[in-house]
Write a protein that holds these residues in place. Structure first.
Motif, PDB file in Angstrom:
ATOM      1  N   CYS A  91       0.837  -1.211   0.000  1.00 42.58           N
ATOM      2  CA  CYS A  91       0.000   0.000   0.000  1.00 42.58           C
ATOM      3  C   CYS A  91       0.869   1.256   0.000  1.00 42.58           C
ATOM      4  O   CYS A  91       1.698   1.446   0.892  1.00 42.58           O
ATOM      5  N   ASN A  92       0.660   2.100  -0.996  1.00 42.18           N
ATOM      6  CA  ASN A  92       1.384   3.373  -1.048  1.00 42.18           C
ATOM      7  C   ASN A  92       0.473   4.548  -0.723  1.00 42.18           C
ATOM      8  O   ASN A  92       0.860   5.700  -0.860  1.00 42.18           O
ATOM      9  N   GLU A  93      -0.757   4.262  -0.305  1.00 40.48           N
ATOM     10  CA  GLU A  93      -1.696   5.324   0.048  1.00 40.48           C
ATOM     11  C   GLU A  93      -2.417   4.963   1.338  1.00 40.48           C
ATOM     12  O   GLU A  93      -2.809   3.808   1.543  1.00 40.48           O
ATOM     13  N   PHE A  94      -2.573   5.967   2.197  1.00 39.44           N
ATOM     14  CA  PHE A  94      -3.423   5.844   3.379  1.00 39.44           C
ATOM     15  C   PHE A  94      -4.672   6.680   3.144  1.00 39.44           C
ATOM     16  O   PHE A  94      -4.584   7.836   2.704  1.00 39.44           O
ATOM     17  N   HIS A  95      -5.820   6.110   3.420  1.00 37.12           N
ATOM     18  CA  HIS A  95      -7.069   6.883   3.391  1.00 37.12           C
ATOM     19  C   HIS A  95      -7.715   6.715   4.762  1.00 37.12           C
ATOM     20  O   HIS A  95      -8.073   5.608   5.162  1.00 37.12           O
ATOM     21  N   ILE A  96      -7.869   7.834   5.469  1.00 37.38           N
ATOM     22  CA  ILE A  96      -8.416   7.816   6.827  1.00 37.38           C
ATOM     23  C   ILE A  96      -9.851   8.327   6.786  1.00 37.38           C
ATOM     24  O   ILE A  96     -10.105   9.469   6.381  1.00 37.38           O
ATOM     25  N   HIS A  97     -10.779   7.490   7.188  1.00 40.25           N
ATOM     26  CA  HIS A  97     -12.180   7.907   7.275  1.00 40.25           C
ATOM     27  C   HIS A  97     -12.520   8.009   8.761  1.00 40.25           C
ATOM     28  O   HIS A  97     -12.566   7.007   9.468  1.00 40.25           O
ATOM     29  N   TYR A  98     -12.778   9.243   9.220  1.00 43.82           N
ATOM     30  CA  TYR A  98     -12.850   9.496  10.657  1.00 43.82           C
ATOM     31  C   TYR A  98     -14.258   9.877  11.134  1.00 43.82           C
ATOM     32  O   TYR A  98     -14.421  10.661  12.087  1.00 43.82           O
ATOM     33  N   THR A  99     -15.292   9.285  10.548  1.00 42.80           N
ATOM     34  CA  THR A  99     -16.659   9.571  11.003  1.00 42.80           C
ATOM     35  C   THR A  99     -16.917   9.022  12.393  1.00 42.80           C
ATOM     36  O   THR A  99     -17.551   9.671  13.224  1.00 42.80           O
ATOM     37  N   GLY A 100     -16.482   7.809  12.652  1.00 40.78           N
ATOM     38  CA  GLY A 100     -16.815   7.147  13.918  1.00 40.78           C
ATOM     39  C   GLY A 100     -15.896   7.540  15.053  1.00 40.78           C
ATOM     40  O   GLY A 100     -14.799   8.065  14.860  1.00 40.78           O
ATOM     41  N   GLY A 101     -16.353   7.262  16.269  1.00 44.00           N
ATOM     42  CA  GLY A 101     -15.516   7.472  17.442  1.00 44.00           C
ATOM     43  C   GLY A 101     -15.475   8.911  17.923  1.00 44.00           C
ATOM     44  O   GLY A 101     -16.236   9.766  17.483  1.00 44.00           O
ATOM     45  N   THR A 102     -14.541   9.193  18.819  1.00 47.83           N
ATOM     46  CA  THR A 102     -14.429  10.512  19.432  1.00 47.83           C
ATOM     47  C   THR A 102     -13.587  11.441  18.562  1.00 47.83           C
ATOM     48  O   THR A 102     -12.868  11.007  17.655  1.00 47.83           O
ATOM     49  N   LYS A 103     -13.660  12.729  18.876  1.00 42.09           N
ATOM     50  CA  LYS A 103     -12.849  13.709  18.151  1.00 42.09           C
ATOM     51  C   LYS A 103     -11.365  13.429  18.318  1.00 42.09           C
ATOM     52  O   LYS A 103     -10.578  13.572  17.378  1.00 42.09           O
ATOM     53  N   SER A 104     -10.975  13.025  19.536  1.00 42.40           N
ATOM     54  CA  SER A 104      -9.551  12.764  19.772  1.00 42.40           C
ATOM     55  C   SER A 104      -9.053  11.613  18.899  1.00 42.40           C
ATOM     56  O   SER A 104      -7.922  11.644  18.402  1.00 42.40           O
ATOM     57  N   MET A 105      -9.894  10.605  18.684  1.00 45.94           N
ATOM     58  CA  MET A 105      -9.500   9.493  17.814  1.00 45.94           C
ATOM     59  C   MET A 105      -9.235   9.983  16.397  1.00 45.94           C
ATOM     60  O   MET A 105      -8.203   9.681  15.798  1.00 45.94           O
ATOM     61  N   GLY A 106     -10.187  10.767  15.865  1.00 50.59           N
ATOM     62  CA  GLY A 106     -10.048  11.241  14.489  1.00 50.59           C
ATOM     63  C   GLY A 106      -8.883  12.187  14.306  1.00 50.59           C
ATOM     64  O   GLY A 106      -8.090  12.053  13.359  1.00 50.59           O
ATOM     65  N   VAL A 107      -8.749  13.152  15.234  1.00 53.35           N
ATOM     66  CA  VAL A 107      -7.687  14.155  15.123  1.00 53.35           C
ATOM     67  C   VAL A 107      -6.310  13.514  15.272  1.00 53.35           C
ATOM     68  O   VAL A 107      -5.398  13.753  14.465  1.00 53.35           O
ATOM     69  N   GLU A 108      -6.150  12.700  16.318  1.00 54.90           N
ATOM     70  CA  GLU A 108      -4.839  12.102  16.562  1.00 54.90           C
ATOM     71  C   GLU A 108      -4.450  11.125  15.459  1.00 54.90           C
ATOM     72  O   GLU A 108      -3.315  11.118  14.998  1.00 54.90           O
ATOM     73  N   THR A 109      -5.393  10.296  15.038  1.00 53.87           N
ATOM     74  CA  THR A 109      -5.076   9.335  13.980  1.00 53.87           C
ATOM     75  C   THR A 109      -4.634  10.043  12.709  1.00 53.87           C
ATOM     76  O   THR A 109      -3.616   9.698  12.096  1.00 53.87           O
ATOM     77  N   THR A 110      -5.401  11.065  12.313  1.00 51.83           N
ATOM     78  CA  THR A 110      -5.075  11.794  11.081  1.00 51.83           C
ATOM     79  C   THR A 110      -3.747  12.536  11.203  1.00 51.83           C
ATOM     80  O   THR A 110      -2.888  12.460  10.319  1.00 51.83           O
ATOM     81  N   SER A 111      -3.569  13.266  12.297  1.00 58.39           N
ATOM     82  CA  SER A 111      -2.361  14.090  12.430  1.00 58.39           C
ATOM     83  C   SER A 111      -1.099  13.236  12.526  1.00 58.39           C
ATOM     84  O   SER A 111      -0.060  13.586  11.941  1.00 58.39           O
ATOM     85  N   ILE A 112      -1.155  12.124  13.228  1.00 57.40           N
ATOM     86  CA  ILE A 112       0.033  11.279  13.392  1.00 57.40           C
ATOM     87  C   ILE A 112       0.440  10.667  12.058  1.00 57.40           C
ATOM     88  O   ILE A 112       1.615  10.676  11.673  1.00 57.40           O
ATOM     89  N   ILE A 113      -0.529  10.143  11.335  1.00 68.36           N
ATOM     90  CA  ILE A 113      -0.212   9.508  10.053  1.00 68.36           C
ATOM     91  C   ILE A 113       0.290  10.542   9.051  1.00 68.36           C
ATOM     92  O   ILE A 113       1.282  10.321   8.341  1.00 68.36           O
TER      93      ILE A 113
END
Length: 359
Positions: A91-113
């Motif tokens: 895989c040469n692409e990451f696609h993050i879909h952050y609808t579910g879970g808490t804001k901290s999950m979506g923000v941290e997952t996206t920003s770290i990656i």
């Protein structure tokens, strides 16, 4: 090369499944899937994995990543160790879909990656989100060109599947009223809502006649819209599937009229009670049951015999108490002329309601 699709999971698995249905069509590469979830949403993650494995048996699903949404350092370490450092070579692409879970999950997952992979050659990071209140209906939005303007389109799902995803099972199968019932409900509406015994059969509950009438009017409105991916049922009995740590036998509950618009659930709760307090309780129960069955964006209409001003007060009070800036509750009774609607009148109310839902 392929895409690793990372989806955060909260306590409502339905929008995640819907997003998956669209993203697997929109993403051109082969997809390898991974869920990030909290301990509290492990059951929802399991339901999603089971459903996707059954429907798309060739899909690679990597081990899910459990996190504590209150521990930002823990989220950072979990994403680094279990997602970034173990990313598939295919895989040469990451696609993050952050609808579910808490804001901290979506923000941290996206920003770290994004931060970790921003300088890696030939590696792209994209994101998307299911916005339930788009201008044309629920939509998937993204910073890339990917856009799904109405996620209710192109979804082949029925009420039993929706219930299963949300941990609800039906005691009786979803069914439509027989023609005789619909006819009696229609006649009753057009007769000015007389005392029900004149129109009900032996053994029927008095409130059934209003359910038949509401069903007939709602069906008329749906047919006039010209869209073909909807379902409408009456008289369902359901039960929550027991969850770990909860009592083993949840109480049964009944649903008067249930519509599925693509995948969005609308419950019509009917009562011949004229007491404002009882109508309010009926509406509150209705929205709770709607959300149990169809998730956070499910809707409830309570049809009663109260006067228009009283219905407006009940609805406004519930919206205020629930802090709902996009009303999911409607309370309908008599018209401004203090008359109960006939079939055409109630059909027109449902038509205007469908306008509000962009359906």
């Amino acid at each position: 090369m392929g895409t690793q699709l990372i989806m955060t999971v909260g306590t409502n698995s339905l929008p995640i499944w819907v997003a998956w249905q669209h993203l697997k069509k929109e993403i051109r590469n082969s997809i390898e899937l991974r869920f990030i979830h909290t301990v509290q949403s492990e059951n929802e993650k399991d339901l999603l994995e089971k459903r996707i494995s059954k429907e798309s048996p060739g899909t690679t699903i990597h081990p899910a990543v459990p996190i504590d949404p209150g521990d930002l350092r823990g989220i950072h370490d979990a994403i680094q160790n279990n997602v970034v450092r173990t990313r598939p070579a295919s895989c040469n692409e990451f696609h993050i879909h952050y609808t579910g879970g808490t804001k901290s999950m979506g923000v941290e997952t996206t920003s770290i990656i994004e931060k970790t992979l921003s300088g890696v050659p030939d590696t792209d990071v994209n994101t998307s989100y299911l916005n339930p209140r788009g201008s044309k209906g629920p939509e998937i939005v993204s910073r890339t060109l990917l856009h799904v303007p109405d996620t209710r389109e192109g979804i082949e799902i029925d009420l039993k599947n929706i219930a299963e995803l949300n941990g609800v099972t039906f005691i009786n199968p979803p069914r439509e009223p027989i023609p005789n019932q619909i006819c009696r409900g229609t006649q009753w509406l057009n007769a000015g809502w007389p005392h029900p015994p004149a129109f009900r059969l032996t053994g029927e509950n008095s409130g059934f006649i209003l359910e038949y009438g509401a069903y007939a009017a709602f069906k008329n409105a749906l047919k006039r819209r010209g869209r073909d991916h909807w379902q409408l049922y009456r008289g369902l009995k359901a039960q929550r599937v027991p969850r770990p740590g909860h009592r083993s036998s949840p109480n049964d509950f009944e649903l008067d009229v249930v519509a599925v618009l693509g995948y969005q659930v609308v419950i019509v709760s009917c009562t011949l009670d004229n007491d404002a307090g009882n109508i309010k309780l009926k509406a509150m129960e209705g929205i709770i049951r709607a959300r149990q069955l169809g998730g956070d964006e499910a809707q409830c209409i309570t049809v009663c015999i109260a006067e228009n001003n009283s219905c407006a007060d009940i609805q406004s009070g519930l919206e205020d108490e629930m802090g709902d800036d996009n009303p999911h509750i409607r309370v309908w009774g008599k018209s401004n002329a203090n008359k109960l609607p006939n079939l055409d009148g109630l059909t027109s109310k449902f038509m205007r309601y469908l306008d509000d839902l962009n359906w």
